[in-house]
Design an enzyme around this catalytic site. Structure first.
Site, PDB file in Angstrom:
ATOM      1  N   HIS A   1       4.535 -11.947 -24.113  1.00  0.00           N
ATOM      2  CA  HIS A   1       5.723 -11.770 -24.947  1.00  0.00           C
ATOM      3  C   HIS A   1       5.342 -12.026 -26.396  1.00  0.00           C
ATOM      4  CE1 HIS A   1       9.852 -12.240 -26.359  1.00  0.00           C
ATOM      5  NE2 HIS A   1      10.195 -11.599 -25.265  1.00  0.00           N
TER       6      HIS A   1
ATOM      7  N   HIS B   1       9.165  -2.783 -23.611  1.00  0.00           N
ATOM      8  CA  HIS B   1      10.392  -3.566 -23.851  1.00  0.00           C
ATOM      9  C   HIS B   1      11.156  -3.612 -22.527  1.00  0.00           C
ATOM     10  CE1 HIS B   1      13.581  -5.382 -26.021  1.00  0.00           C
ATOM     11  NE2 HIS B   1      14.107  -4.345 -26.654  1.00  0.00           N
TER      12      HIS B   1
ATOM     13  N   ASP C   1      11.051  -9.887 -17.148  1.00  0.00           N
ATOM     14  CA  ASP C   1      10.965  -8.687 -16.324  1.00  0.00           C
ATOM     15  C   ASP C   1      10.090  -8.842 -15.092  1.00  0.00           C
ATOM     16  OD1 ASP C   1      12.663  -6.984 -17.678  1.00  0.00           O
ATOM     17  OD2 ASP C   1      11.157  -6.579 -19.213  1.00  0.00           O
TER      18      ASP C   1
END
Ligand code: ACO
Length: 423
Positions: free
Chosen positions: A302, A263, A358
């Protein structure tokens, strides 16, 4: 054609027609038709936990909107604190509402001296700042006992202001402790982001002057990270909140989930991965190893996006502005090569694996001078707005306590065997 589905119990022939509403079907008729037969959905890939009006996400098309406003427009024209007002209250503020909101946030940035002196300074010298933050968020509930009054909207509003305002102070305090630097108190004359940067970096100068380009870049990054629908951390928050725990405890649970490398911890994992790869020439071998099942390409893939993460597109553009000030992060070329190789490789194409938020954010944070242990903390600061928006929505909806079922695969009843009779 009716907008519904029909479920038939082949054992009895009885069936039930369930209307499709807001893109989903209610489990209530299923439960009535099939008592004791549970819908199995590990990882909640197909389960909507209820209705929400905060963040709209279309993963196939790569669309992200807060309260209806496209993320691209908010990143271009808004500020993090305006976005936080929007997410919490549902509408963009008028000038008067905005001024009041800025005032309220600015005047709640201090933390109780005991949080810093006794609580945070009690950690081991090399404590991870994210572990400290998780604990500190939970500890705040012991300083604001009225927060337990979760049924009172005025009490909730007060805690929302406190938490959003105190996050940069807590985050910077965790960092200063971990590097042995003295704590810097908030400065009410500064903007939200400038104040955070001052608390992070101020040394002996009377007034810390943050670079305007870096301040703006961080503000945009805060906007991009402010909410993301029903992600793992938000589910943790909703689960704890559904038991009517106070918002500090619920946010601490969400923060703990965010810590995980699958995460919010992925931005830290990306930098470690890029550093390990080391050179552009090593990229093909690394991709080959990932395809053979040796680890994952961090910052890729994702649960919901099966297209380019729209936040990653914006972040890639911000990176250029930041690197003009800081100089290019030497890991950028490896990241660009990884993206190029992955996006033309059938393994990643067939699984619809694209860079997520990210993949590039860590490169920016690193160029700005943040240690990698702070990356997920930087994510948690703005995500607190999202968590609290969901907390507020949950309380207003007064949803049932979260309590799923399980499919039993364990032993049948058996008798206890004394230890000396066990083989
Ligand atoms: N690298 C290589 N292969 C991957 C990756 C990856 N990053 N992500 C998924 N896959 C593969 C899986 O091995 C699987 O392949 P298979 O069908 O041959 O078994 C397939 O793609 C589907 O993967 P799942 O794990 O089932 O997908 P899920 O939706 O459960 O996982 C997740 C999503 C956790 C984000 C995953 O893509 C991942 O681990 N990515 C790397 C970590 C990361 O970047 N996390 C940040 C997410 S954004 C955020 O939380 C802020």
């Amino acid at each position: 054609m009716p907008d519904s589905i029909t479920i038939t119990d082949n054992r009895t022939g009885s069936s039930v027609e369930i209307p499709i509403v807001d893109g989903g079907v209610s489990a209530d008729p299923w439960r009535k038709l099939l008592p004791g037969i549970w819908f199995s959905d590990p990882g909640f890939t197909t389960t909507a936990l209820g209705t929400s009006a905060i963040t709209y996400l279309d993963g196939e098309e790569g669309i992200l909107r807060y309260r209806g406003y496209p993320i691209e427009q908010l990143a271009k024209s808004s500020t993090y604190l305006e976005v936080s007002y929007l997410l919490i209250h549902g509408e963009l503020p008028t000038q008067e509402q905005y001024d009041q909101w800025l005032h309220d946030i600015t005047y709640h940035t201090f933390i109780h001296e005991n949080v810093r002196k006794r609580f945070l300074e009690g950690f081991h010298y090399d404590a991870h700042p994210m572990g400290m933050l998780v604990s500190a968020m939970g500890a705040l509930s012991t300083f604001y006992l009225e927060a337990k009054g979760v049924d009172d909207p005025t009490v909730r509003a007060k805690q929302i202001t406190r938490l959003i305002a105190k996050m940069p102070t807590l985050a910077a305090a965790c960092h200063r402790f971990s590097v042995g630097m003295p704590f810097v108190y908030p400065d009410n004359s500064m903007s939200f982001v400038e104040n955070f940067l001052s608390m992070m970096w101020k040394v002996a100068e009377p007034h810390y002057a943050a670079d305007p380009v870096l301040t703006h870049a961080l503000d945009v990054l805060f906007i991009l990270h402010a909410d993301h629908e029903q992600n793992c951390g938000t589910l943790a928050l909703r689960t704890v909140g559904s038991a009517h725990a106070d918002p500090y405890s619920a946010c601490a649970a969400a923060c703990a989930a965010l810590y995980g490398p699958r995460h919010g911890g992925a931005n830290e994992a990306v930098i470690k991965m890029l550093t390990e790869i080391g050179t552009i020439d090593a990229v093909p071998d690394f991709i080959k190893a990932v395809k053979e099942g040796h680890g994952r390409l961090q910052g890729f893939g994702h649960r919901v996006y099966k297209n380019y993460d729209p936040r990653a597109t914006i972040i890639k553009n911000i990176a250029d502005d930041v690197f003009e000030v800081t100089g290019k992060n030497p890991l950028l070329d490896i990241a660009l090569k990884l993206e190029e190789v992955a996006l033309s490789d059938d393994y990643f194409i067939s699984r619809k694996l694209y860079p997520n938020v990210d993949f590039y954010s860590g490169l920016i944070y690193q160029a700005m001078g943040f240690p990698i242990e702070m990356f997920t903390v930087l994510f948690a600061i703005p995500r607190t707005t999202g968590w609290l928006s969901h907390y507020e929505e949950l309380m207003v909806q007064d949803q049932k306590i979260y309590r799923p079922r399980q499919l039993w695969t364990g032993a049948d009843e058996r008798s206890y065997v004394p230890i000396d009779a066990r083989s």
